[in-house]
Motif scaffolding. Structure first.
Motif, short mmCIF file in Angstrom:
data_model
loop_
_atom_site.label_atom_id
_atom_site.label_comp_id
_atom_site.label_asym_id
_atom_site.label_seq_id
_atom_site.Cartn_x
_atom_site.Cartn_y
_atom_site.Cartn_z
N TRP A 16 57.77 34.89 74.56
CA TRP A 16 58.12 34.27 73.29
C TRP A 16 57.75 35.15 72.11
O TRP A 16 58.14 34.89 70.98
CB TRP A 16 57.47 32.89 73.17
CG TRP A 16 56.00 32.87 72.97
CD1 TRP A 16 55.03 32.92 73.90
CD2 TRP A 16 55.32 32.77 71.71
NE1 TRP A 16 53.80 32.87 73.33
CE2 TRP A 16 53.94 32.76 71.98
CE3 TRP A 16 55.73 32.67 70.38
CZ2 TRP A 16 52.98 32.67 70.99
CZ3 TRP A 16 54.77 32.57 69.40
CH2 TRP A 16 53.41 32.57 69.70
N LEU A 19 60.88 36.27 70.15
CA LEU A 19 61.85 35.22 69.84
C LEU A 19 62.43 35.41 68.44
O LEU A 19 61.83 35.93 67.54
CB LEU A 19 61.22 33.83 69.94
CG LEU A 19 59.87 33.62 69.25
CD1 LEU A 19 60.03 33.04 67.87
CD2 LEU A 19 59.02 32.73 70.12
N LYS A 119 66.62 27.92 72.06
CA LYS A 119 65.31 27.73 72.71
C LYS A 119 64.15 28.20 71.86
O LYS A 119 63.07 27.58 71.86
CB LYS A 119 65.31 28.47 74.05
CG LYS A 119 64.02 28.32 74.85
CD LYS A 119 64.12 29.00 76.19
CE LYS A 119 62.87 28.78 77.02
NZ LYS A 119 62.97 29.42 78.36
N PHE A 120 64.30 29.31 71.16
CA PHE A 120 63.17 29.94 70.49
C PHE A 120 63.19 29.76 68.97
O PHE A 120 62.55 30.52 68.26
CB PHE A 120 63.14 31.43 70.84
CG PHE A 120 62.86 31.70 72.29
CD1 PHE A 120 61.71 31.21 72.89
CD2 PHE A 120 63.75 32.44 73.06
CE1 PHE A 120 61.44 31.47 74.22
CE2 PHE A 120 63.49 32.69 74.40
CZ PHE A 120 62.32 32.21 74.98
N ARG A 128 58.99 23.85 66.85
CA ARG A 128 59.42 24.86 67.80
C ARG A 128 60.36 24.32 68.87
O ARG A 128 60.21 23.21 69.34
CB ARG A 128 58.19 25.47 68.49
CG ARG A 128 57.38 26.40 67.59
CD ARG A 128 55.97 26.58 68.10
NE ARG A 128 55.33 27.78 67.56
CZ ARG A 128 54.86 27.89 66.34
NH1 ARG A 128 54.94 26.86 65.50
NH2 ARG A 128 54.29 29.02 65.93
N GLY A 129 61.31 25.19 69.24
CA GLY A 129 62.10 24.97 70.44
C GLY A 129 63.24 23.98 70.31
O GLY A 129 63.59 23.53 69.23
N PHE A 150 57.63 26.63 73.71
CA PHE A 150 58.88 27.32 74.00
C PHE A 150 59.24 27.23 75.48
O PHE A 150 60.32 27.67 75.88
CB PHE A 150 58.81 28.78 73.56
CG PHE A 150 58.73 28.95 72.07
CD1 PHE A 150 59.78 28.54 71.26
CD2 PHE A 150 57.63 29.51 71.47
CE1 PHE A 150 59.72 28.70 69.88
CE2 PHE A 150 57.55 29.67 70.10
CZ PHE A 150 58.60 29.26 69.30
#
Length: 209
Positions: A16, A19, A119-120, A128-129, A150
């Motif tokens: 991550w 990201l 996703k990131f 987040r995510g 993540f």
């Protein structure tokens, strides 16, 4: 559908640290005390590294799931071109939404609004995510590592459990629960956007294979 669970090993790929921090349409969930069952559900997600593998009580329930997976995968292909990534995402999302007693189409609509299936992604508020989980949730369960948000199953488990928690607090009113999830309780923009996005993910009988 009847559902039991089994785990299989499939470690997430990529660190991550690299990201892409693109903006997300997320608000800010508010830190609050959690009941033990919610805390336990979140802790279990942090401890699991592999996505859940559903086992079905009947052939009909398995066929129903496979029809949904095929139809929804086709819709999601442009956003997630890789088949294995898409399959694992949908399998995990279906499991976590069903486990939390949420409509799968609603969770898909929420993810579309919150992160655009990235996703990131990190929001301006630090969420987040996929389901835009605020980092304080990892402190609430005593872990404190926001990087774990993540991880696909952790993120989806947190999002579904948190939304279910808010739904119960709002006595079944999904409009208010969504507002609480986004940190905009009482304002119509966010719930209406999720409900509109949800309509794109409702599984129709004519889509069956």
């Amino acid at each position: 559908m009847g559902l039991l669970t089994r785990r299989h090993c499939l470690l997430g790929a990529g660190a991550w640290a690299a990201l892409a921090q693109l903006p997300a349409q997320a608000g800010a969930q508010i830190e609050e005390p959690l009941i033990d069952s919610v805390r336990s559900a979140l802790q279990a997600a942090v401890n699991e590294l592999s996505p859940p593998e559903p086992i079905f009580a009947s052939t009909d329930s398995r066929l129903q799931y496979l029809r949904w997976l095929t139809a929804t995968s086709d819709k999601l292909r442009k956003r997630m071109p890789d088949w294995e990534v898409r399959r694992d995402f949908l399998q995990t999302l279906w499991y976590e939404a069903t486990r939390a007693g949420l409509e799968v189409s609603l969770v898909l609509g929420l993810i579309q609004v919150e992160s655009g299936f990235r996703k990131f992604v990190i929001s301006h508020a630090g969420a987040r995510g996929y389901m835009q989980i605020m980092p304080f949730w990892t402190r609430v369960i005593g872990d404190g590592d926001p990087g774990k948000l993540f991880h696909m199953q952790t993120n989806l488990r947190f999002g579904c459990v948190i939304l279910r928690h808010y739904l119960e607090r709002e006595k079944g009113n999904m409009y208010l629960a969504l507002g609480r999830y986004n940190g905009s309780r009482g304002k119509p923009q966010y719930p209406n956007a999720v409900f509109a996005a949800q309509r794109q993910w409702v599984f129709q009988a004519q889509e069956q294979i």
